[in-house]
Design a protein around this motif. Structure first.
Motif, PDB file in Angstrom:
ATOM      1  N   ILE A 155      43.739  57.025  53.886  1.00  0.00           N
ATOM      2  CA  ILE A 155      42.540  56.203  53.750  1.00  0.00           C
ATOM      3  C   ILE A 155      42.484  55.737  52.307  1.00  0.00           C
ATOM      4  CG2 ILE A 155      40.034  56.102  53.900  1.00  0.00           C
ATOM      5  CD1 ILE A 155      40.148  58.395  55.902  1.00  0.00           C
ATOM      6  N   GLU A 156      42.441  54.441  52.103  1.00  0.00           N
ATOM      7  CA  GLU A 156      42.354  53.870  50.759  1.00  0.00           C
ATOM      8  C   GLU A 156      40.986  53.224  50.569  1.00  0.00           C
ATOM      9  OE1 GLU A 156      46.222  52.076  49.066  1.00  0.00           O
ATOM     10  OE2 GLU A 156      46.287  51.672  51.218  1.00  0.00           O
ATOM     11  N   ILE A 157      40.409  53.450  49.400  1.00  0.00           N
ATOM     12  CA  ILE A 157      39.089  52.935  49.075  1.00  0.00           C
ATOM     13  C   ILE A 157      39.186  52.038  47.850  1.00  0.00           C
ATOM     14  CG2 ILE A 157      36.718  53.534  48.452  1.00  0.00           C
ATOM     15  CD1 ILE A 157      37.457  54.519  51.200  1.00  0.00           C
ATOM     16  N   LEU A 158      38.683  50.838  47.965  1.00  0.00           N
ATOM     17  CA  LEU A 158      38.545  49.923  46.832  1.00  0.00           C
ATOM     18  C   LEU A 158      37.052  49.699  46.628  1.00  0.00           C
ATOM     19  CD1 LEU A 158      39.584  47.896  44.724  1.00  0.00           C
ATOM     20  CD2 LEU A 158      39.763  46.200  46.553  1.00  0.00           C
ATOM     21  N   PRO A 159      36.418  50.473  45.733  1.00  0.00           N
ATOM     22  CA  PRO A 159      34.976  50.349  45.565  1.00  0.00           C
ATOM     23  C   PRO A 159      34.602  49.035  44.883  1.00  0.00           C
ATOM     24  CG  PRO A 159      35.814  52.412  44.617  1.00  0.00           C
ATOM     25  CD  PRO A 159      36.977  51.510  44.859  1.00  0.00           C
ATOM     26  N   GLY A 160      33.595  48.389  45.417  1.00  0.00           N
ATOM     27  CA  GLY A 160      32.952  47.291  44.720  1.00  0.00           C
ATOM     28  C   GLY A 160      33.776  46.051  44.539  1.00  0.00           C
ATOM     29  N   GLY A 161      34.151  45.391  45.602  1.00  0.00           N
ATOM     30  CA  GLY A 161      34.762  44.079  45.439  1.00  0.00           C
ATOM     31  C   GLY A 161      36.038  43.886  46.215  1.00  0.00           C
ATOM     32  N   GLY A 162      36.795  42.886  45.783  1.00  0.00           N
ATOM     33  CA  GLY A 162      37.992  42.484  46.497  1.00  0.00           C
ATOM     34  C   GLY A 162      37.813  41.162  47.197  1.00  0.00           C
ATOM     35  N   ALA A 163      36.834  40.358  46.756  1.00  0.00           N
ATOM     36  CA  ALA A 163      36.491  39.119  47.454  1.00  0.00           C
ATOM     37  C   ALA A 163      37.622  38.104  47.426  1.00  0.00           C
ATOM     38  CB  ALA A 163      35.222  38.511  46.863  1.00  0.00           C
ATOM     39  N   VAL A 164      38.402  38.037  46.348  1.00  0.00           N
ATOM     40  CA  VAL A 164      39.470  37.042  46.272  1.00  0.00           C
ATOM     41  C   VAL A 164      40.558  37.346  47.289  1.00  0.00           C
ATOM     42  CG1 VAL A 164      41.303  36.101  44.826  1.00  0.00           C
ATOM     43  CG2 VAL A 164      39.015  36.415  43.882  1.00  0.00           C
ATOM     44  N   ALA A 435      42.147  30.019  51.531  1.00  0.00           N
ATOM     45  CA  ALA A 435      43.304  29.973  50.645  1.00  0.00           C
ATOM     46  C   ALA A 435      42.938  30.734  49.377  1.00  0.00           C
ATOM     47  CB  ALA A 435      43.688  28.536  50.314  1.00  0.00           C
ATOM     48  N   PHE A 436      43.882  31.539  48.854  1.00  0.00           N
ATOM     49  CA  PHE A 436      43.586  32.305  47.657  1.00  0.00           C
ATOM     50  C   PHE A 436      44.840  32.461  46.808  1.00  0.00           C
ATOM     51  CE2 PHE A 436      44.839  35.381  50.861  1.00  0.00           C
ATOM     52  CZ  PHE A 436      45.712  36.212  50.183  1.00  0.00           C
ATOM     53  N   ALA A 437      44.635  32.757  45.533  1.00  0.00           N
ATOM     54  CA  ALA A 437      45.733  32.996  44.599  1.00  0.00           C
ATOM     55  C   ALA A 437      45.268  33.982  43.538  1.00  0.00           C
ATOM     56  CB  ALA A 437      46.203  31.699  43.953  1.00  0.00           C
ATOM     57  N   ILE A 438      46.148  34.901  43.163  1.00  0.00           N
ATOM     58  CA  ILE A 438      45.865  35.904  42.134  1.00  0.00           C
ATOM     59  C   ILE A 438      47.069  35.986  41.204  1.00  0.00           C
ATOM     60  CG2 ILE A 438      45.343  38.321  41.655  1.00  0.00           C
ATOM     61  CD1 ILE A 438      44.173  38.547  44.433  1.00  0.00           C
ATOM     62  N   GLU A 439      46.804  35.954  39.915  1.00  0.00           N
ATOM     63  CA  GLU A 439      47.855  36.083  38.908  1.00  0.00           C
ATOM     64  C   GLU A 439      47.497  37.214  37.952  1.00  0.00           C
ATOM     65  OE1 GLU A 439      51.062  35.515  36.233  1.00  0.00           O
ATOM     66  OE2 GLU A 439      50.787  34.629  38.217  1.00  0.00           O
ATOM     67  N   LYS A 440      48.443  38.161  37.803  1.00  0.00           N
ATOM     68  CA  LYS A 440      48.307  39.182  36.782  1.00  0.00           C
ATOM     69  C   LYS A 440      49.351  38.884  35.707  1.00  0.00           C
ATOM     70  CE  LYS A 440      48.980  43.813  35.345  1.00  0.00           C
ATOM     71  NZ  LYS A 440      49.952  44.911  35.413  1.00  0.00           N
ATOM     72  N   TYR A 441      48.903  38.599  34.506  1.00  0.00           N
ATOM     73  CA  TYR A 441      49.809  38.204  33.429  1.00  0.00           C
ATOM     74  C   TYR A 441      49.784  39.268  32.339  1.00  0.00           C
ATOM     75  CZ  TYR A 441      52.404  35.164  30.290  1.00  0.00           C
ATOM     76  OH  TYR A 441      53.378  34.622  29.479  1.00  0.00           O
ATOM     77  N   ASP A 442      50.973  39.805  32.011  1.00  0.00           N
ATOM     78  CA  ASP A 442      51.110  40.821  30.969  1.00  0.00           C
ATOM     79  C   ASP A 442      51.415  40.138  29.640  1.00  0.00           C
ATOM     80  OD1 ASP A 442      50.819  42.826  32.910  1.00  0.00           O
ATOM     81  OD2 ASP A 442      52.963  42.800  33.353  1.00  0.00           O
ATOM     82  N   GLY A 451      43.503  37.228  37.078  1.00  0.00           N
ATOM     83  CA  GLY A 451      42.529  36.229  37.486  1.00  0.00           C
ATOM     84  C   GLY A 451      42.869  35.698  38.862  1.00  0.00           C
ATOM     85  N   GLY A 452      41.849  35.306  39.598  1.00  0.00           N
ATOM     86  CA  GLY A 452      42.108  34.790  40.936  1.00  0.00           C
ATOM     87  C   GLY A 452      40.949  33.983  41.462  1.00  0.00           C
ATOM     88  N   ALA A 453      41.217  33.212  42.515  1.00  0.00           N
ATOM     89  CA  ALA A 453      40.193  32.389  43.146  1.00  0.00           C
ATOM     90  C   ALA A 453      40.473  32.312  44.641  1.00  0.00           C
ATOM     91  CB  ALA A 453      40.160  30.992  42.537  1.00  0.00           C
ATOM     92  N   HIS A 494      30.843  26.516  53.389  1.00  0.00           N
ATOM     93  CA  HIS A 494      31.910  26.556  52.396  1.00  0.00           C
ATOM     94  C   HIS A 494      31.544  27.593  51.337  1.00  0.00           C
ATOM     95  CE1 HIS A 494      33.577  22.696  53.924  1.00  0.00           C
ATOM     96  NE2 HIS A 494      32.300  22.463  54.213  1.00  0.00           N
ATOM     97  N   ASN A 495      32.489  28.458  50.987  1.00  0.00           N
ATOM     98  CA  ASN A 495      32.252  29.493  49.985  1.00  0.00           C
ATOM     99  C   ASN A 495      33.481  29.654  49.101  1.00  0.00           C
ATOM    100  OD1 ASN A 495      29.566  30.938  50.580  1.00  0.00           O
ATOM    101  ND2 ASN A 495      30.516  30.873  52.613  1.00  0.00           N
ATOM    102  N   TYR A 496      33.269  30.247  47.932  1.00  0.00           N
ATOM    103  CA  TYR A 496      34.399  30.533  47.051  1.00  0.00           C
ATOM    104  C   TYR A 496      34.143  31.835  46.312  1.00  0.00           C
ATOM    105  CZ  TYR A 496      31.586  28.981  43.046  1.00  0.00           C
ATOM    106  OH  TYR A 496      30.613  28.861  42.078  1.00  0.00           O
ATOM    107  N   ALA A 497      35.223  32.450  45.863  1.00  0.00           N
ATOM    108  CA  ALA A 497      35.165  33.699  45.107  1.00  0.00           C
ATOM    109  C   ALA A 497      36.034  33.574  43.871  1.00  0.00           C
ATOM    110  CB  ALA A 497      35.629  34.868  45.967  1.00  0.00           C
ATOM    111  N   LEU A 498      35.657  34.298  42.822  1.00  0.00           N
ATOM    112  CA  LEU A 498      36.393  34.303  41.558  1.00  0.00           C
ATOM    113  C   LEU A 498      36.541  35.731  41.057  1.00  0.00           C
ATOM    114  CD1 LEU A 498      34.572  31.368  39.705  1.00  0.00           C
ATOM    115  CD2 LEU A 498      36.796  31.257  40.831  1.00  0.00           C
TER     116      LEU A 498
END
Length: 743
Positions: A155-164, A435-442, A451-453, A494-498
């Motif tokens: 069981i995995e828990i991601l508290p508070g979010g994950g909308a993107v 449609a969504f996109a997430i980028e993790k940049y080191d 960041g993601g949308a 229509h909705n969006y997440a950031l």
């Protein structure tokens, strides 16, 4: 007396709908490693998920970080489930850090960060990677109780979010339940458990078996197969409460060299649920431990069927990139078989009043496709995805109330017969495309930015009807009172997440992060129409959005201490709420709070001593959940059914190679119900012992050691004696024993 008699008959007519609601008290989940990604990864070779709850210090040190997308996750693995001898899947969440169970009278939903009555629509539950929340928000109970605990792998828990990444309904967080895994060599497991509720009549019996293996070893196209089955016998603390069912699941994975793999998983539950309506304060105004086994005022029987299926293809486009495309289907259906109830409690002027809802049902179907492109590049990770999900919810209430007897005075006439039929079919569909996109940049080895949308479009199609006929014999003259109404609606939203999350790894094991998330809630079809007399009109609810700011730290100190700490603030504009339901005296109404807030802290720690011989774990959650402004007026009311805190404490002691002693405790803060009534705080404590010899293991112990009295459901609204003004009492002291064999 005349008016009272007539009102009593109307009240009884409305009660049948409440029985319709009471019947939907069961749930269920599951998931699959080869065919369903975890919260962290999207395939078998992606970076591992932090498993902060695993009691092995070396493993915890390796994984005690934010995941590769800077998200704060918590995991419970299979051993921590089977070792505790759980008889019901809902019991697992009572002792998980940060997780609550919320029951507003229809069954338990998983709650994160104090969503209260909105837990079923604001915490997304994935079963084999498939969203399993019911579309019908008014009666929707996520079907977790149809899942045998011993079939759960993690069981995995991601508290508070994950909308993107996960879209609608994730303000509280995301819960992913997995039931399958790859087996590189032959594996067999079988077990049986028994639990006895000492303080009442309920017994629990579970039995399960699982087989998995790898076929065609040594070839470039091996096949991984697993098959499992489980029997569930769950007796409740009340007389007459019994759930019996069978669960079957299976999966296979075919690898085509190193370039692609095809996977399929299927999980099915079929069962029979016998219960009674919630207990009434009218019968028991001051409940005590002696009332635990009292059944509700009636008898309800339904059947439930759940199907979760998933088919996926993972293609490795290069050494660092892959494409994951999968389709899925979900079904959760509840049918009323025999629901006949004596309504004399609500009809004081009449005896032998019967009501039945045979033929009523709830049906929730979901089908969709999700495609994800995942690239691990020199400076981080990039994920892009498309998804299309069609969800159709149907329900039908077929109610018949009948009374005939010695004449009573009503409206100046002698009434000798009352016959009320009511049919309310509802069909609502929601087609969501995103449609969504997430980028993790080191930027450096220490500092990264994620960041993601997400953009989501939802189309609604709703049809509802209301057909009621009251037939009475007044004197010698029969009369009828018909009422009909129809409504339909087509609409789109229509909705969006950031999301924006900087993270700084100040050491090899520790990291700091700061997260901002803008999310949304896309409403259920049932909340978009309301009945006004003989017509249906649009509720015209405002668009609900939320903004969360969260800061946290995770670290592991030496080989003996892990620690995570986070603080968050969520501001929601136009949060939806519902007063009553279709069975309440005043009917049902939908509206928006102008502003609500949820501010809190979450802390979790583990300590390992003497080479992990002695292990402690602690967690503490505090959430201030309140309504800031309602209908233009400032207020400071607590959001109903939200607990201000939850704390957990666990300890285990290894005695040599074969024995282990453990104890776990959970402390729950007080709550307010829908009218501000106080739901007392309480605590639960378990103790147990486990022994292992070769492939055999035996667990035994006591749940609720101190026989704590607590409410699992509470509603003190006297103005709503049918749909409200009731309670359920939690199980008392319970003995359990479980035996298992694995090779």
């Amino acid at each position: 007396m005349e008016q009272k008699a007539f009102v009593s008959l109307i009240l009884a007519s409305m009660l049948a709908a409440t029985l319709h609601a009471d019947q939907s008290q069961n749930d269920s989940p599951t998931s699959n490693e080869p065919s369903t990604p975890s919260l962290e990864s999207t395939s078998k070779d992606a970076p591992s998920t932090p498993t902060m709850l695993n009691p092995v210090s070396a493993f915890a040190k390796k994984n005690a970080k934010l995941d590769s997308l800077n998200r704060n996750t918590y995991t419970l693995d299979k051993s921590q489930i089977t070792d505790k001898g759980y008889n019901q899947s809902t019991n697992i969440f009572q002792y998980m850090p940060f997780v609550g169970l919320n029951d507003t009278g229809l069954g338990s939903n998983i709650d994160l960060r104090s969503q209260g009555a909105r837990a079923n629509t604001s915490v997304q539950v994935l079963i084999n990677g498939v969203p399993s929340n019911m579309l019908d928000s008014s009666h929707g109970v996520t079907p977790i109780s149809t899942l045998s605990p011993n079939t759960i792998e993690s069981i995995e828990i991601l508290p508070g979010g994950g909308a993107v990444m996960y879209g609608n309904g994730t303000r509280g967080g995301v819960v992913s339940i997995t039931t399958q895994k790859r087996y590189e060599k032959p594996f067999f497991s079988a077990g049986a458990s028994y639990g006895n509720i000492i303080t009442s009549t309920g017994n629990n019996i579970n039995a399960d078996a699982k087989f998995g293996t790898k076929l065609r070893s040594g070839t470039r196209s091996p096949i991984y197969v697993s098959l499992g089955a489980a029997y569930i016998h769950q007796g409740g603390p009340r007389q007459g409460d019994l759930t019996q069912g069978a669960q079957a699941n299976g999966s296979f994975v075919i690898d085509f060299g190193d370039r692609a793999s095809l996977d399929f998983s299927l999980d099915y539950f079929g069962g029979s649920i016998k219960t009674s309506p919630n207990n009434s304060f009218q019968i028991t105004p001051n409940p005590s431990k002696n009332d635990r086994d009292k059944a509700g005022y009636g008898s309800l029987h339904n059947t439930q069927h759940r199907v979760d299926a998933s088919l996926g293809l993972v293609a490795h486009l290069s050494e660092r990139s892959k494409l994951d495309v999968r389709t899925f289907f979900h079904l959760n259906r509840i049918d009323y078989v025999d629901s006949t109830t004596n309504l004399a409690l609500y009809m004081n002027a009449f005896n032998n009043v019967s009501a039945n809802q045979n033929g009523s049902f709830f049906d929730d179907k979901k089908a969709g496709v999700i495609a994800k492109y995942d690239l691990h590049h020199d400076k981080g990770r990039f994920i892009a995805g498309l998804e299309s999900i069609y969800n159709r919810g149907e329900r039908a209430m077929n109610q018949h109330i009948f009374w005939q007897g010695d004449p009573v005075s009503m409206m100046g006439q002698q009434v000798s017969k009352y016959d009320h039929t009511m049919k309310i079919p509802f069909q609502g569909s929601k087609w969501s495309n995103a449609a969504f996109a997430i980028e993790k940049y080191d930027f450096t080895k220490r500092f990264s930015l994620t960041g993601g949308a997400r953009y989501e479009w939802a189309y609604y199609d709703i049809d509802v009807a209301y057909d009621s006929t009251i037939a009475m014999t007044m004197g010698n003259r029969p009369m009828q009172i018909p009422t009909t109404a129809k409504g339909s609606l087509q609409d789109s939203l229509h909705n969006y997440a950031l999301e924006l999350t900087p993270s700084y790894a100040y050491s090899d094991s520790g990291a700091l992060y700061l997260k901002y998330e803008k999310g949304f809630f896309s409403p259920s079809p049932n909340s978009l129409l309301k009945r006004d007399g003989r017509s249906y009109t649009a509720t015209n609810l405002k668009k609900e959005e939320y903004h969360t700011i969260e800061a946290g730290i995770k670290d592991f100190f030496g080989d003996f201490l892990s620690l995570s700490l986070s603080a968050f603030y969520t501001l929601t504009t136009n949060e939806f709420y519902t007063i009553g339901n279709a069975h309440s005296l005043g009917g049902v109404s939908y509206n928006n709070y102008d502003f609500t807030q949820r501010a809190g802290v979450e802390a979790f720690s583990q300590q390992f001593f003497f080479n992990d011989v002695l292990h402690f774990s602690e967690s503490f959650t505090y959430v201030d959940a309140r309504i800031l402004q309602d209908n233009g007026s400032k207020t400071n009311r607590a959001i109903p059914y939200t607990s201000s805190y939850k704390a957990t404490l666990g300890a285990s002691l290894s005695l040599g190679r074969h024995w282990n002693l453990w104890t776990q405790h959970s402390f729950f803060g007080a709550q307010k119900d829908i009218v501000g009534g106080n739901i007392p705080a309480y605590s639960l404590s378990d103790i147990g012992v486990e022994t292992n010899y070769g492939g055999f293991s035996l667990s035994a112990g006591v749940r609720n050691v101190f026989d704590t009295f607590y409410y699992s459901y509470y509603n003190s609204d006297k103005s709503d004696p049918i749909a409200g003004y009731g309670f359920l009492i939690g199980a008392g002291r319970t003995l359990f024993v479980q035996g298992r064999y694995e090779f």
